[in-house]
Design a protein around this motif. Structure first.
Motif: not given
Length: 420
Positions: A361-372
């Motif tokens: 929908l927002i035409e963007s890939t959101i960064y997936k932060i690694p878990l601590p």
């Protein structure tokens, strides 16, 4: 464009100066000239773009310039929080004007009902109302809307989602058919909004502003987690951070109090808001949050589109919203009025397809932060695979039990210890 360029009366400009309104937002620059022409309008603009001022200012200017008796403007909104917010804005803009207004919303308080009845009987200039309570007053027979010149629907898509279509049409039947300007504002423009516009508006002009896109000032990120990791992750993310205002959005109100308890155990100043609170309690919680006496507001979507507070530093989506549009409204609480903000979303295994739809929908890939590093590894993020397997056991947990909104009970303890 500057507000002084619109040609508002001196009294309206005095109110704008007092509130330090100088430059119009895009939605204000485009819609105010159209509204001042007196034609009907359908406008699509996301939360936080200044649309409330876009319709209030020309309406107030018209009230100052013309003779009027009784209620001239009816504004319908989906929630009591939004009704109160708009009424407060009317107070600010009309500080130098002889204009009366009242927010009309539900509740069991007899004094509140009597106050609303008096204002409706005496004909307050502007009524800001939720549809259900407005219908109750209209059915009592003492409301006179024969002088109404402006009928405004704010957050129209949300009202339809909440099942208010019939109420809206019933309220419209009490209004004069001729010489009435109709304004419809919506964050989205699905077919049902088009149908409503056809039923209410006459040859409307249409304006679209940044449809379904988060504000540019929002830094978006996500964590892919199991449900049992979420509460502790919130605590760890907030520890040691100098953040004044944070909203945590939760899909299920049953989880709200659990999150608040965990935050308080870790010495955070947190408060809950959801539909189980009565009206006075909800108003007080919002007031304390707005005044910075509460740092963290843990809320259901009841306030996703009904709160207007500047400088919210962080929005956390504890759950991925089912509707991709709701994601935009949730994170739209931050980075308002060209400020900066952060929106973080927790994605469990079952929510991956919904989050993928948000990214489309927002035409963007959101960064997936690694878990601590001290955390157990979260689920793999692979929404395309889950879409193919849908209906064949997709989205199941390692223990073979599908997550139906309950806390995940995995075999490994969280962080080699107890949950915070």
């Amino acid at each position: 464009m500057k507000f002084k360029d619109f040609g508002f009366t001196a009294d309206v400009m005095d109110g704008l100066d007092a509130m330090r309104f100088v430059t119009a937002t895009p939605v204000q620059a485009q819609t105010i000239p159209v509204i001042r022409k007196g034609v009907d309008l359908i406008a699509c603009a996301q939360t936080g773009t200044g649309k409330t001022a876009a319709y209030l200012l020309p309406v107030l200017d018209r009230l100052v310039n013309g003779d009027h008796k009784g209620t001239t403007t009816v504004i319908l909104v989906p929630t009591r929080e939004l009704a109160l917010q708009i009424d407060q804005q009317i107070e600010g803009f009309s500080y130098f004007l002889s204009v009366t207004s009242l927010a009309v919303f539900g509740g069991n308080d007899k004094d509140l009902w009597d106050q609303q009845k008096r204002a409706l009987t005496q004909g307050a200039d502007i009524i800001v109302a939720t549809p259900g309570r407005m219908i109750q007053h209209l059915n009592m027979g003492y409301v006179d809307f024969s002088a109404v010149k402006h009928f405004i629907l704010d957050e129209a898509d949300r009202m339809l989602d909440m099942g208010f279509h019939e109420d809206i049409m019933q309220i419209e039947s009490f209004l004069p058919k001729e010489s009435r300007q109709n304004l419809l504002f919506s964050a989205t423009m699905p077919p049902k909004i088009r149908e409503l516009a056809k039923a209410l508006l006459n040859n409307p002009e249409e304006i679209n502003i940044a449809i379904s896109k988060p504000a540019e000032g929002i830094l978006q990120a996500a964590y892919v987690v199991y449900d049992y990791q979420k509460v502790n992750l919130i605590v760890d993310l907030l520890k040691g951070k100098d953040l004044q205002s944070i909203i945590v959005f939760v899909s299920r109100k049953a989880m709200v109090n659990e999150i608040v308890r965990a935050l308080k155990r870790n010495e955070f100043n947190a408060a809950a808001i959801h539909s189980d609170l009565d009206q006075n309690e909800r108003i007080e919680v919002l007031r304390e949050f707005k005044n910075r006496n509460v740092q963290i507001l843990v809320a259901t979507d009841i306030v996703a589109r009904g709160i207007d507070i500047e400088k919210i530093d962080l929005v956390i989506n504890f759950d991925v919203p089912n509707d991709a549009e709701d994601y935009v409204h949730r994170i739209g609480r931050t980075a308002r009025a060209k400020t900066k903000g952060v929106g973080i979303t927790f994605i469990n295994e079952d929510d991956q397809v919904d989050f993928y739809k948000i990214e489309q929908l927002i035409e963007s890939t959101i960064y997936k932060i690694p878990l601590p590093p001290e955390y157990d590894e979260g689920p793999e993020y692979n929404p395309e695979s889950k879409m193919k397997k849908k209906g064949k056991g997709w989205g199941r947990k390692p223990n073979g039990k599908k997550n139906n909104g309950k806390k995940y009970k995995g075999k490994k303890p969280f962080k080699k210890g107890n949950v915070k």
